[in-house]
Design a protein around this motif. Structure first.
Motif, short mmCIF file in Angstrom:
data_model
loop_
_atom_site.label_atom_id
_atom_site.label_comp_id
_atom_site.label_asym_id
_atom_site.label_seq_id
_atom_site.Cartn_x
_atom_site.Cartn_y
_atom_site.Cartn_z
N THR A 1 1.66 15.16 -0.30
CA THR A 1 2.60 14.05 -0.50
C THR A 1 2.50 13.05 0.65
OG1 THR A 1 4.13 15.54 -1.64
CG2 THR A 1 5.01 13.44 -0.91
N ALA A 2 2.38 13.57 1.86
CA ALA A 2 2.24 12.69 3.03
C ALA A 2 0.96 11.86 2.93
CB ALA A 2 2.23 13.53 4.30
N ALA A 3 -0.14 12.50 2.50
CA ALA A 3 -1.42 11.78 2.36
C ALA A 3 -1.30 10.70 1.28
CB ALA A 3 -2.52 12.77 2.00
N PHE A 4 -0.65 11.03 0.17
CA PHE A 4 -0.43 10.06 -0.89
C PHE A 4 0.37 8.86 -0.38
CE2 PHE A 4 2.93 8.58 -3.77
CZ PHE A 4 2.18 7.96 -4.77
N THR A 5 1.42 9.14 0.41
CA THR A 5 2.28 8.07 0.92
C THR A 5 1.53 7.17 1.88
OG1 THR A 5 4.18 9.57 0.67
CG2 THR A 5 4.50 7.62 2.05
N LYS A 6 0.70 7.75 2.73
CA LYS A 6 -0.11 6.95 3.66
C LYS A 6 -1.03 6.01 2.89
CE LYS A 6 -0.10 10.39 7.38
NZ LYS A 6 -0.88 11.43 8.09
N LYS A 7 -1.64 6.53 1.84
CA LYS A 7 -2.55 5.72 1.03
C LYS A 7 -1.79 4.59 0.32
CE LYS A 7 -6.09 6.14 -2.56
NZ LYS A 7 -6.79 7.06 -3.49
N LEU A 8 -0.59 4.91 -0.16
CA LEU A 8 0.23 3.92 -0.85
C LEU A 8 0.59 2.77 0.09
CD1 LEU A 8 1.91 3.21 -3.46
CD2 LEU A 8 3.82 4.36 -2.34
N VAL A 9 1.01 3.10 1.30
CA VAL A 9 1.39 2.08 2.28
C VAL A 9 0.20 1.19 2.61
CG1 VAL A 9 2.11 1.71 4.67
CG2 VAL A 9 3.29 3.41 3.26
N ALA A 10 -0.98 1.81 2.72
CA ALA A 10 -2.18 1.05 3.09
C ALA A 10 -2.62 0.09 1.99
CB ALA A 10 -3.32 2.02 3.41
N SER A 11 -2.40 0.47 0.72
CA SER A 11 -2.93 -0.34 -0.39
C SER A 11 -1.91 -1.31 -1.00
CB SER A 11 -3.46 0.59 -1.49
OG SER A 11 -2.41 1.39 -2.00
N ALA A 12 -0.63 -1.01 -0.87
CA ALA A 12 0.38 -1.79 -1.60
C ALA A 12 0.51 -3.22 -1.09
CB ALA A 12 1.73 -1.09 -1.51
N THR A 13 0.30 -3.44 0.19
CA THR A 13 0.50 -4.78 0.77
C THR A 13 -0.36 -5.81 0.06
OG1 THR A 13 0.98 -3.79 2.91
CG2 THR A 13 0.44 -6.13 2.89
N LEU A 14 -1.64 -5.52 -0.11
CA LEU A 14 -2.55 -6.47 -0.76
C LEU A 14 -2.17 -6.68 -2.21
CD1 LEU A 14 -5.10 -8.21 -0.53
CD2 LEU A 14 -6.44 -6.19 -1.17
N GLU A 15 -1.80 -5.59 -2.89
CA GLU A 15 -1.47 -5.69 -4.31
C GLU A 15 -0.23 -6.55 -4.55
OE1 GLU A 15 -1.12 -1.59 -5.16
OE2 GLU A 15 -3.28 -1.24 -5.31
N VAL A 16 0.79 -6.39 -3.71
CA VAL A 16 2.02 -7.18 -3.88
C VAL A 16 1.79 -8.62 -3.42
CG1 VAL A 16 4.45 -7.39 -3.23
CG2 VAL A 16 3.48 -5.14 -3.69
N ASP A 17 0.95 -8.81 -2.40
CA ASP A 17 0.64 -10.17 -1.95
C ASP A 17 0.04 -11.00 -3.08
OD1 ASP A 17 1.60 -9.85 0.58
OD2 ASP A 17 -0.33 -9.49 1.53
N ASN A 18 -0.77 -10.35 -3.93
CA ASN A 18 -1.42 -11.06 -5.04
C ASN A 18 -0.54 -11.16 -6.29
OD1 ASN A 18 -3.75 -11.40 -3.53
ND2 ASN A 18 -4.62 -9.43 -4.18
N LEU A 19 0.66 -10.58 -6.21
CA LEU A 19 1.55 -10.56 -7.37
C LEU A 19 2.25 -11.90 -7.54
CD1 LEU A 19 2.99 -8.79 -9.58
CD2 LEU A 19 4.73 -8.30 -7.83
N LYS A 20 2.20 -12.42 -8.75
CA LYS A 20 2.93 -13.64 -9.07
C LYS A 20 4.25 -13.23 -9.71
CE LYS A 20 -1.11 -16.61 -9.66
NZ LYS A 20 -1.88 -17.47 -10.60
#
Length: 720
Positions: free
Chosen positions: A594-613
């Motif tokens: 779960t910790a590994a999943f959360t680290k990956k989520l934090v690392a990837s979500a920023t770019l995905e939300v930045d591109n969200l309209k």
């Protein structure tokens, strides 16, 4: 003298009634000497979870502020603390557990009940004490007494505690980090709302959102059917061809091909009459009862759970354990139901001669009963006066449960189904009719409303027809429109969560995982998840129909494509948790994953939300601050022990490690001046406050507060 630990006061009261009357003390009951407890016993209780996980700031003061740079927040060791609201009862339980020579765990018989009990025991420092386990599914006196006479060794249930704690910790990791992550990322886009994110609630929301999108994007398309009215000397009936046509011309060309006019002659080609029998429905699990109650009475799933829980709890004790996913009972339960059958019939007013007194495998199967059996009435038979005292909703649910048990003994529902094929110049038309022969078990569930609805759904009765019968056919082409998917009702959400694998078409592995895990959530948690989605303002329910709000839409768009949006991820987690409960997997492995999943989520979500309209039209203004401060919020690291945090109490500020010996405190008022949390933080972190005005001694004066040897002193401004 053993200490019995119940989950809540009402449960403890029900246990106490199975023994000679004892004396009530503050937070516990003394059970006098009896056949079960020759030396007596002490019966105490939790109030749900007396022990809870620490908040982020209690691990690291800097985690108090919501800041992307602080994510992910994953403590090296997860720590628990007594809940502030129930600390008084915890102290009572702790003292009793430390003084006893034996503990009997008597919380609910599931993973959360095990977690509640063992968390209290471990935090009380009593885990080394000999411990046994009560495992029953009814609070009826005879069952309670029998259960205490046949206690189990507690060690065999430790894995359930491990499973529950793995779930609890992992939900903390995902919830605390993902909620802050998406709240802060969406805040950058000008959306001033708090977004609660969870490993079960978020994929559940996404499934509701996808259905709503299907409805909104649906474009009705026309289709055409060839229908006919057939008239014979014995009566009329309708039929139609099996195929649908895209255009009127395509349908007409088929008629032209066969040389069929709008009125033509025809012949009955085939008549098949079959006798059909429908067996009585299964007994109720929680989800089937919730689905029925929503459809029939429009009760929300959480309301149904509250009702059936009230029927289970003290003082009623009319039904067995409610949070069950099983629809079977054992031969033991069947025996007392059979014995009381006539009484149950009188209660409902449905007297009938049973079809059989033998236990049928469809309902009675010991191998299908693990932790709990189906929801059934207890041995306790209420009087007419007791029934009248029940609320209307309690009566409705109680009688549904009683009637489900009576249905086991009733006859099958029987009807005759007739399928007719009518030949019009080589083109087959199909007709179907139905005639009831015996209502059987259905009479138990008849009412004015249901009869009317059933009448509308009945297949038409066909006139007497036979092979070779000649008739006149009146042919027409009928235009229809395709219909969008229907929105979910609140009750259908339970079934949607349970069977969500059926909506996955292109991923057989995900489909198999969801089927094995029985969908999203558990029998005990699904109604709570729906309630959370409503409370978080992600969905709203209007006239029993579920709608995703603008806030819910924005979150679904933000998590699009991540594992958080996919129900199969949650299903895999639930399967892993079950393996922990069965002793086939390790708690720490699950938490690490779960910790590994959360680290990956934090690392990837920023770019995905930045591109969200994001379209915020229709999003209401935020009604509240990001976090509501509570008395338990950490103010600063304790300057004395360096382990605990200074928090606000009712009349002072104190260290959270006071139970472990730290006695650092600060007065809330000094010489009639109120000292604020911000000033306490300055004192702890810098050793002094700024100059404070308005202390009232013999004269009013101004001074700084300084900390020397963990004591507060005044520092006066130097005069010039």
């Amino acid at each position: 003298m053993p200490v019995i630990l119940a989950e809540k006061p009402s449960q403890a009261k029900a246990y106490a009634e199975a023994f000679p009357k004892g004396s009530k003390k503050e937070g516990f009951i003394i059970i006098p000497a009896c056949s079960v407890f020759p030396n007596g016993a002490l019966l105490t209780w939790g109030v749900g979870h007396l022990v809870e996980l620490r908040s982020p700031a209690e691990y690291e003061p800097s985690w108090k502020r919501w800041n992307l740079s602080q994510l992910p927040m994953i403590p090296n060791t997860f720590q628990f603390k007594p809940s502030y609201k129930t600390r008084k009862q915890f102290q009572i339980v702790r003292r009793l557990l430390q003084e006893t020579n034996e503990i009997i765990i008597a919380t609910d018989c599931d993973r959360e009940g095990e977690n509640i009990a063992r968390s209290i025991i471990y935090h009380a420092g009593a885990e080394h004490k000999p411990t046994r386990r009560l495992w029953i599914n009814s609070l009826e006196k005879d069952e309670v007494k029998k259960g205490f006479e046949q206690l189990h060794q507690a060690e065999q249930y430790v894995t359930l505690y491990e499973e529950a704690q793995a779930r609890q910790i992992s939900d903390w990791v995902v919830g605390m980090n993902a909620s802050r992550l998406y709240t802060l990322l969406l805040q950058k886009k000008g959306i001033q709302h708090v977004f609660s994110v969870g490993r079960v609630q978020t994929p559940t929301l996404k499934l509701i959102y996808e259905r709503q999108k299907e409805m909104e994007e649906f474009t009705p398309e026309p289709f055409f059917e060839v229908k006919a009215q057939f008239k014979t000397d014995r009566g009329s009936y309708e039929g139609k061809t099996k195929k649908r046509y895209k255009t009127n011309e395509e349908a007409k060309s088929v008629l032209d091909k066969h040389g069929i006019a709008s009125k033509d002659r025809c012949e009955v080609k085939e008549v098949n009459v079959s006798q059909k029998r429908v067996k009585p429905p299964m007994l109720h699990s929680l989800s089937t009862l919730q689905t029925l109650a929503n459809k029939k009475y429009k009760y929300s799933p959480s309301k149904t759970l509250e009702i059936v829980q009230s029927l289970y709890d003290q003082p009623l004790k009319l039904v067995t354990y409610p949070r069950t996913d099983t629809q079977h009972i054992t031969k033991n339960e069947f025996a007392y139901i059979q014995k009381n059958l006539c009484s149950y019939q009188k209660l409902t007013g449905y007297m009938f001669e049973p079809s059989s007194f033998q236990p049928k495998k469809r309902y009675v199967d010991d191998s299908k009963v693990k932790e709990h059996y189906a929801i059934i009435p207890t041995k306790k038979l209420p009087t007419e006066a007791a029934i009248q005292k029940l609320r209307t909703d309690q009566k409705n649910i109680y009688f549904e449960i009683v009637k489900s048990v009576l249905a086991m003994f009733h006859y099958d529902y029987e009807f005759e189904e007739t399928n007719v094929i009518t030949d019009v110049k080589g083109l087959n038309f199909y007709s179907k009719g139905k005639v009831e022969k015996a209502r059987g078990w259905k009479e138990l569930f008849d009412s004015g409303v249901t009869k009317q609805k059933q009448g509308k759904q009945q297949l038409p009765e066909l006139p007497p027809v036979h092979k070779g019968l000649q008739a006149d056919a009146f042919i027409h082409i009928n235009k229809e429109m395709t219909k969008p998917p229907k929105p979910y009702t609140e009750g259908q959400l339970i079934n949607m969560m349970k069977t969500c694998g059926q909506v996955i078409e292109d991923d057989e592995e995900a489909k198999a995982v969801l089927k094995e895990a029985e969908g999203l959530g558990t029998e005990a948690t699904r109604s709570g998840i729906i309630k959370t989605l409503i409370r978080q303002e992600y969905i709203e329910v209007k006239k029993n129909i579920v709608y995703v709000t603008k806030k819910g839409e924005i979150l679904c768009q933000a998590v699009e494509g991540t594992l958080l949006s996919k129900p199969e991820m949650t299903a895999k987690w639930e399967m892993f948790l079950k393996k922990i409960g069965q002793g086939e997997a390790q708690k720490q492995t699950f938490i690490s994953n779960t910790a590994a999943f959360t680290k990956k989520l934090v690392a990837s979500a920023t770019l995905e939300v930045d591109n969200l309209k994001v379209n915020t039209e229709g999003l209401p203004a935020q009604k509240r601050n990001f976090r509501k401060k509570t008395a338990n919020d950490p103010i600063a690291l304790c300057p004395a022990c360096k382990k605990g945090n200074i928090v606000q109490r009712q009349s002072f500020y104190g260290c959270t490690e006071y139970k472990n010996g730290c006695r650092q405190t600060f007065n809330k008022t000094i010489l009639k001046k109120t000292i604020t949390p911000a000033q306490i933080r300055q004192l702890c972190e810098k050793g002094e406050t700024r100059l404070l005005k308005g202390f009232k001694g013999k004269k009013t004066f101004d001074a700084k507060l300084v900390l020397k040897h963990n004591k507060v002193e005044f520092s006066f401004p130097s005069s010039t």
